[in-house]
Scaffold this active site. Structure first.
Site: not given
Ligand code: PEP
Ligand code: MG
Length: 592
Positions: A192, A299, A335, A457-458, A468, A505
């Site tokens: 993040h 977020r 979100r 990302n997740d 990650r 996203c």
């Molecule tokens: C993701 O997981 O791709 C996402 C957009 O959410 P975050 O990066 O806030 O976990």
């Molecule tokens: Mg995520």
């Protein structure tokens, strides 16, 4: 002196040259261990006592500023102050210095280990919790022993921020007029801190080994967020090279910004909406300036961080209302709270979880703090009377969770109705797809919601089993792994079969090598950090759907990541050589 080049992972493009400022080194894992000569022993006990006193003064000052409603927190601080005065910690540590003739850090470490052993023998959960308090207190004392308990308030002028790690809460405190770039020891491609750096438009490199050992405060450093390098003591050639790169990069950015307000549309007329991801309300102007067609991911958790009191319903309503009205008629997807994993609220503190990413995070956290969740849902609903607001739920693993969430939303609507408060009864509801289980049942989930948003990302973290934020496995973070490409394709097809829209996203949406593949799947929208929008829009606008589909076909036939990456690199590079000069891609790392 010759310059030293440290390698890391580029997470936010750009070059900066400036003086280093090290944010607290209290996280240094390897504590110094020294045996002392006789004449140093008394000075060492004095150093230890001074560190205990500084910690006591610091905690007393924080305790004094707590508002009365934070009684619970005050009680924790009281127990920390008691631990500081307990002879089992301070006294034992001092004895170790005197008798074993060792340095204060080592002596304190030993005293903590002894208390731990004594508590462990008791096997009582109460004592296990107290042990955590002891560790927290000891960490503060170690910070004072290191003598470098610096925080961002101490920054004078503009600096390059260096740190062992920056938590999302730390990153949210960054002021761009003070911090020109940052580099950290920890962190991975989609941690993040990197996401926030991109949003703020400052260069950043994470996962830099040797940062703490090789750099001192005040040294001249270059942070190369394009290639993932930190250059210490740059010589004249380095300075000339990086000044030139900086000039070229900034020139490129101002050139592409000119066409950023045109819609995301291919040469052959296929539309892919290019939205923005934001973490802070203040980023709205950057979304508008960079040509964001809407906000595809807000977020919301950052509004809960770095404060001891939770935001109330009116405060949240005002924040969401302002966002929706500024962006109107453009879409804003809010979100719900994705707390947990690496994101924590001061109000709740950190939970003791051995696998926080798989623990009480996101929707799970919200379902176990229902009042807090309800407050947010009511605020989002109340803000939906203006503009074009949608809501989406993170980390949905199955039908039960999405139904629990939508039930809570229904309850919130009923309450508001009874109170005569206005909201949009038809506000679209979305589900984030970021767990492999959600991918597998995408066609079932699609029956429950109005849209999907794929959080790669997740999804990559949980599908490939790699943290990650972990630099050691960062090379395995492969967005074009056949499993990931197929997962995304399955989700897009399932959404379209059910007649709902699907967006993506994750950071993949800002990667010029990945976007044409997503377009080939006929994804409806992508959402990315505002700074990357102009470049990605250029790619969308110069592409044809026929080419994207052809590329996707070849990618789907490939059985290995390396073959896919090679194929994609050749293909995209041929088509968009100018666009790629300044990009760091998720596909490229030194380790890979
Ligand atoms: C993701 O997981 O791709 C996402 C957009 O959410 P975050 O990066 O806030 O976990
Ligand atoms: Mg995520």
């Amino acid at each position: 002196m010759a310059s030293v080049v440290l390698k890391g992972i580029p997470v936010s493009a750009g070059i900066s040259i400036g003086k280093a400022f090290f944010l607290s080194r209290s996280h240094i894992h390897k504590l110094p261990r020294q045996t002392l000569a006789d004449e140093l022993i008394l000075a060492e006990t004095a150093r230890l006592e001074a560190a205990f006193k500084q910690t006591k003064d610091e905690l007393t000052a924080i305790r004094g500023k707590l508002p009365p409603e934070l009684r619970e927190h005050a009680l924790i601080m009281d127990s920390h102050l008691m631990i500081l005065s307990d002879p089992k910690l301070a006294g034992a540590a001092k004895n170790h210095v005197l008798q074993l003739r060792i340095n204060a850090e080592w002596a304190l470490e030993k005293a903590v280990a002894e208390i731990d052993a004594a508590f462990n023998a008791l096997e009582d959960p109460y004592f296990k919790e107290r042990m955590q308090d002891v560790r927290n207190v000891a960490k503060r004392v170690l910070g004072h022993l290191a003598g470098q308990q610096q925080d961002m308030k101490a920054i004078q002028g503009r600096v390059v921020l260096l740190a062992h790690d920056l938590t999302p809460a730390d990153t949210a405190l960054i002021e761009v007029d003070k911090i020109m770039s940052f580099a950290t020891v920890l962190g991975g491609k989609t941690s993040h801190s990197g996401i926030l750096a991109r949003s703020l438009g400052i260069p950043a490199v994470v996962g830099v080994t040797g940062l703490e050992e090789r750099i001192e405060d005040g040294k001249l450093v270059v942070v190369d967020g394009l290639k993932g390098r930190v250059i210490i003591d740059p010589d004249e050639d380095d300075l000339a090279h990086y000044s030139d790169m900086k000039y070229q990069f900034e020139g490129y950015q101002s050139a592409i910004i000119r066409s950023c307000h045109l819609p995301g549309e291919t040469i052959d007329g296929y539309r892919v909406v290019v939205n923005a991801n934001i973490e802070l309300f203040e980023e709205v102007s950057s979304v508008i300036d960079n040509g964001g067609e809407g906000i595809g991911l807000y977020r919301t958790e950052f509004s809960y961080m770095n404060r001891t009191q939770l935001p109330d319903e009116d405060e949240l309503t005002e924040e969401y209302f302002d966002l929706a009205s500024i962006m109107a008629p453009k879409k804003v997807v809010i979100r719900t709270l994705d707390m947990g994993a690496d994101k924590f609220m001061t109000h709740f503190g950190t939970l003791e979880e051995s696998n926080p990413a798989m623990g009480l995070r996101a929707i799970r956290f919200c379902m176990s703090h229902r009042d807090l969740f309800k407050t947010q849902l009511r605020a989002i609903l109340r803000a939906s009377v203006v503009g074009n607001v949608s809501i989406m739920f993170p980390m949905i693993s199955g039908l039960r969770e999405i139904r629990q969430a939508t039930n809570m939303l229904r309850q919130a609507k009923e309450e508001l109705k009874k109170q005569g408060l206005r909201f949009d009864p038809d506000m679209p509801v979305g589900c984030m797809v970021e767990l492999p289980s959600a991918v597998m049942i995408a066609e079932i989930l699609a029956q429950e919601v109005d849209f999907f948003s794929i959080g790669t990302n997740d999804l990559i973290q949980y599908s490939l089993g790699i943290d990650r934020a972990n630099r050691y496995v960062s090379y395995l973070y492969q967005p074009l792994h056949p499993a990931i490409v197929r997962s995304i394709k399955h989700v897009v097809d399932s959404a379209h079969q059910a007649g709902i829209e699907v967006s993506l996203c994750g950071e993949m949406a800002s990667d010029p090598y990945c976007v044409p593949i997503l377009m080939g799947m006929q994804i409806d929208a992508i959402s990315l950090n505002p700074q990357a929008i102009p470049g990605i829009k250029r790619i969308v606008r110069q592409a044809t759907m026929a080419d994207c589909k052809d590329l996707l076909k070849q990618v789907l036939e490939s059985r290995t990541v390396s073959r896919t990456n090679r194929l994609v690199r050749d293909n995209i590079f041929q088509r968009f050589p100018d666009e790629l000069m300044f990009y760091s891609s998720l596909l490229e790392t030194d380790e890979g």
